[in-house]
Design an enzyme around this catalytic site. Structure first.
Site, PDB file in Angstrom:
ATOM      1  N   GLU A  51      18.200   1.746   7.876  1.00  0.00           N
ATOM      2  CA  GLU A  51      19.502   1.224   7.468  1.00  0.00           C
ATOM      3  C   GLU A  51      20.365   2.359   6.917  1.00  0.00           C
ATOM      4  O   GLU A  51      19.969   3.059   5.984  1.00  0.00           O
ATOM      5  CB  GLU A  51      19.334   0.147   6.399  1.00  0.00           C
ATOM      6  CG  GLU A  51      20.643  -0.508   6.018  1.00  0.00           C
ATOM      7  CD  GLU A  51      20.472  -1.612   4.984  1.00  0.00           C
ATOM      8  OE1 GLU A  51      21.211  -2.607   5.051  1.00  0.00           O
ATOM      9  OE2 GLU A  51      19.602  -1.466   4.099  1.00  0.00           O
TER      10      GLU A  51
ATOM     11  N   CYS B 205      25.251  -5.597   4.470  1.00  0.00           N
ATOM     12  CA  CYS B 205      23.871  -5.840   4.882  1.00  0.00           C
ATOM     13  C   CYS B 205      23.788  -6.478   6.256  1.00  0.00           C
ATOM     14  O   CYS B 205      22.802  -6.299   6.972  1.00  0.00           O
ATOM     15  CB  CYS B 205      23.169  -6.718   3.851  1.00  0.00           C
ATOM     16  SG  CYS B 205      24.043  -8.250   3.495  1.00  0.00           S
TER      17      CYS B 205
ATOM     18  N   LYS C 275      23.091  -8.352 -14.250  1.00  0.00           N
ATOM     19  CA  LYS C 275      23.023  -6.896 -14.266  1.00  0.00           C
ATOM     20  C   LYS C 275      23.807  -6.399 -13.066  1.00  0.00           C
ATOM     21  O   LYS C 275      23.327  -6.365 -11.946  1.00  0.00           O
ATOM     22  CB  LYS C 275      21.565  -6.419 -14.197  1.00  0.00           C
ATOM     23  CG  LYS C 275      21.325  -5.024 -14.824  1.00  0.00           C
ATOM     24  CD  LYS C 275      22.033  -3.872 -14.144  1.00  0.00           C
ATOM     25  CE  LYS C 275      21.335  -3.468 -12.862  1.00  0.00           C
ATOM     26  NZ  LYS C 275      21.991  -2.241 -12.246  1.00  0.00           N
TER      27      LYS C 275
ATOM     28  N   GLU D 174      17.785 -11.013  -1.128  1.00  0.00           N
ATOM     29  CA  GLU D 174      18.458 -10.681   0.132  1.00  0.00           C
ATOM     30  C   GLU D 174      18.486  -9.164   0.203  1.00  0.00           C
ATOM     31  O   GLU D 174      19.150  -8.499  -0.588  1.00  0.00           O
ATOM     32  CB  GLU D 174      19.857 -11.288   0.162  1.00  0.00           C
ATOM     33  CG  GLU D 174      20.523 -11.198   1.509  1.00  0.00           C
ATOM     34  CD  GLU D 174      21.497 -10.042   1.578  1.00  0.00           C
ATOM     35  OE1 GLU D 174      21.147  -9.048   2.260  1.00  0.00           O
ATOM     36  OE2 GLU D 174      22.565 -10.118   0.972  1.00  0.00           O
TER      37      GLU D 174
END
Length: 500
Positions: A390, A291, A182, A257
């Site tokens: 973040e 990330c 996906k 992750e």
């Protein structure tokens, strides 16, 4: 100043199920736009539960009755090598599509295609080199075999999408699993090349399947599907929590992750020029949409003013421009929604009293598109949102520290724990601090240089499990012990008392 539109773009990006392209069961689509102009250029099939059902059924059939899980490691490896060759043959085209669809600078997009090819070659070698253990005794021998788990659900993000898709696809199919991918809904363009690559390489139909759509629809259906025992997800922490709750019902294997807010610690004895280079690259490469970005830069007090001055001067000279311009160092952020989110953090930094030393606004020469100049705040304190949350954009938060203990405290003052960076000429201290940082990975006197053999992943809110090297193969396989009697095992004879 919009980028050139690549030739031969698809008008409709469709699913790929059981070796054939397919439109959504309900016919729904959604528009996809390039981030440099925000003009739609194609439609994308919007998958839902019925599409996921079809893809999982095809993957299940390929796993249960197809040849792929039963091929030798060498035979699977040959197919993976052909996939790598097919990726590499399309390097320029993939880079062009990736840059156009994500806003990444074209020079950085080119490197992603090469890394994707290397992922397949690496795991072709890993799967063939694996060996198992045997445990002999006087009466029996036990040996361990690896068996592919089954259908793996792979949910991937929109930053460097093609490479990160390869990072999951390569070990999953190397291990003998079949997969349902996906891709991220913001960046489906480069993923549309996978079906041609897989078919050209000779991967049996049904081993690779792909369903496009939103996380709330296609992603949720895949994460909760009863016939998908494994989910590998890369994305934000909040979505990871949702997937974990969904997967709990089926006791699924999870590799996730998630987000990061990684510290970059600079001691006074560091090579300051190298530290500035590393810190700049760590937070501004890939448009800051990474990330592992070292977005919290923590500098020892005695060199703090000099570091801030040098960092701000270089940030001001970092080139923001069209993604297809080879001179561009920061391109367009991926989507208008994400762009507004990043701008909201810039406004929050100003409002909460951080000192804006670079950027903070749209470059004047780029009046349209999702562009933001390389932005840096100094004198950031731990109560500020730009320190704690973040941002996933080209925004650096810089603070000072007094001594080693203070540096470690500030480095760990986050709910995340993905990566960390330490700059110092004192290697004994470097090792101490690196091991004291609560993160899955730490680089000492280096930016983020990846070795495919090493485990990748985080702690705390940055993830569950590890990917990379044998860690990936461990995730996509089950170890089974088979014990064989070779002598008298002296089984107790229950119910034999009357025979005495």
């Amino acid at each position: 100043m919009t980028p050139r539109t690549p030739a031969d773009l698809p008008r409709l990006i469709r699913h790929y199920i059981a070796g054939a392209h397919a439109e959504s069961a309900d016919g729904r689509t959604f528009p996809n736009a390039d981030p440099a102009s925000n003009r739609p250029y194609c439609e994308v099939a919007s998958g839902g539960a019925r599409d996921v059902d079809a893809a999982v059924a095809a993957a299940g059939e390929a796993f249960a009755r197809g040849p792929w899980p039963r091929l030798s490691a060498r035979e699977r490896g040959r197919v993976l090598y052909r996939i790598a060759d097919a990726v590499e043959a399309r390097e320029d085209r993939l880079a062009e599509l990736e840059s156009f669809d994500t806003g990444l600078p074209i020079t950085q997009a080119r490197g992603q295609a090469r890394r994707a090819a290397e992922n397949f070659r690496y795991f072709a070698d890993v799967i063939n080199a694996l060996h198992e253990a045997a445990f002999p005794t006087a009466a029996q021998v036990g040996y361990v075999v690896r068996k592919p788990v089954g259908v793996a659900g792979l949910i991937t993000p929109w930053n460097t999408p093609f490479m990160l898709e390869s990072w999951k696809l390569a070990p999953a199919i190397a291990a003998g699993c079949s997969v349902v991918l996906k891709p991220a809904e913001f960046t489906p363009l480069s993923a549309s090349v996978w079906p041609q690559i897989m078919a050209e390489a000779g991967l049996p139909a049904g081993v690779f399947n792909m369903v496009h759509g939103t996380g709330e629809s296609a992603g949720a259906a895949l994460a909760g599907h009863p016939d998908v025992p494994l989910i590998s997800f890369t994305g934000e922490t909040a979505t990871g929590r949702t997937i974990m709750r969904t997967a709990a019902e089926g006791l699924k294997g999870l590799s996730m992750e998630l987000g990061g807010k990684s510290p970059c610690v600079v001691f006074a004895d560091a090579d300051l020029g190298a530290a500035v280079d590393g810190a700049l690259f760590g937070v501004y490469s890939l448009n800051g949409e990474r990330c592992t970005a070292g977005s919290r830069i923590i500098v020892e007090e005695s060199v703090y003013p000099e570091f801030v001055a040098r960092f701000a001067e270089r940030a001001d000279r970092t080139r923001v421009g069209r993604p297809d311009d080879p001179a561009t160092e920061i391109g367009a952020l991926v989507h208008p929604e994400h762009y507004e989110r990043v701008l909201g953090y810039v406004a929050a930094g100003v409002k909460q009293g951080a000192r804006l030393v670079a950027g903070g606004e749209r470059p004047a020469h780029l009046p349209t598109g999702n562009y933001l100049a390389a932005t840096a705040f100094a004198d950031v304190t731990p109560d500020m949102r730009i320190w704690r949350e973040e941002i996933f954009g080209p925004v650096a938060a810089i603070a000072s520290f007094r001594d080693e203990e203070d540096a470690i405290r500030l480095a760990n003052d986050t709910r995340y724990g993905l990566a960390g960076y330490v700059w110092t000429s004192d290697l004994a201290r470097g090792h101490r601090v690196a091991q004291a940082i609560e993160a899955g990975m730490v680089w000492l006197n280096s930016h983020n240089v990846r070795d495919l053999r090493t485990p990748f992943g985080g702690v705390k809110a940055s993830g569950v499990g590890r990917e990379g090297g044998e860690s990936s193969i461990d995730f996509y396989t089950e170890r089974q012990l088979v014990s064989v009697a070779t002598g008298d095992t002296r089984t107790p004879r229950f119910g034999s008392a009357d025979d005495d």
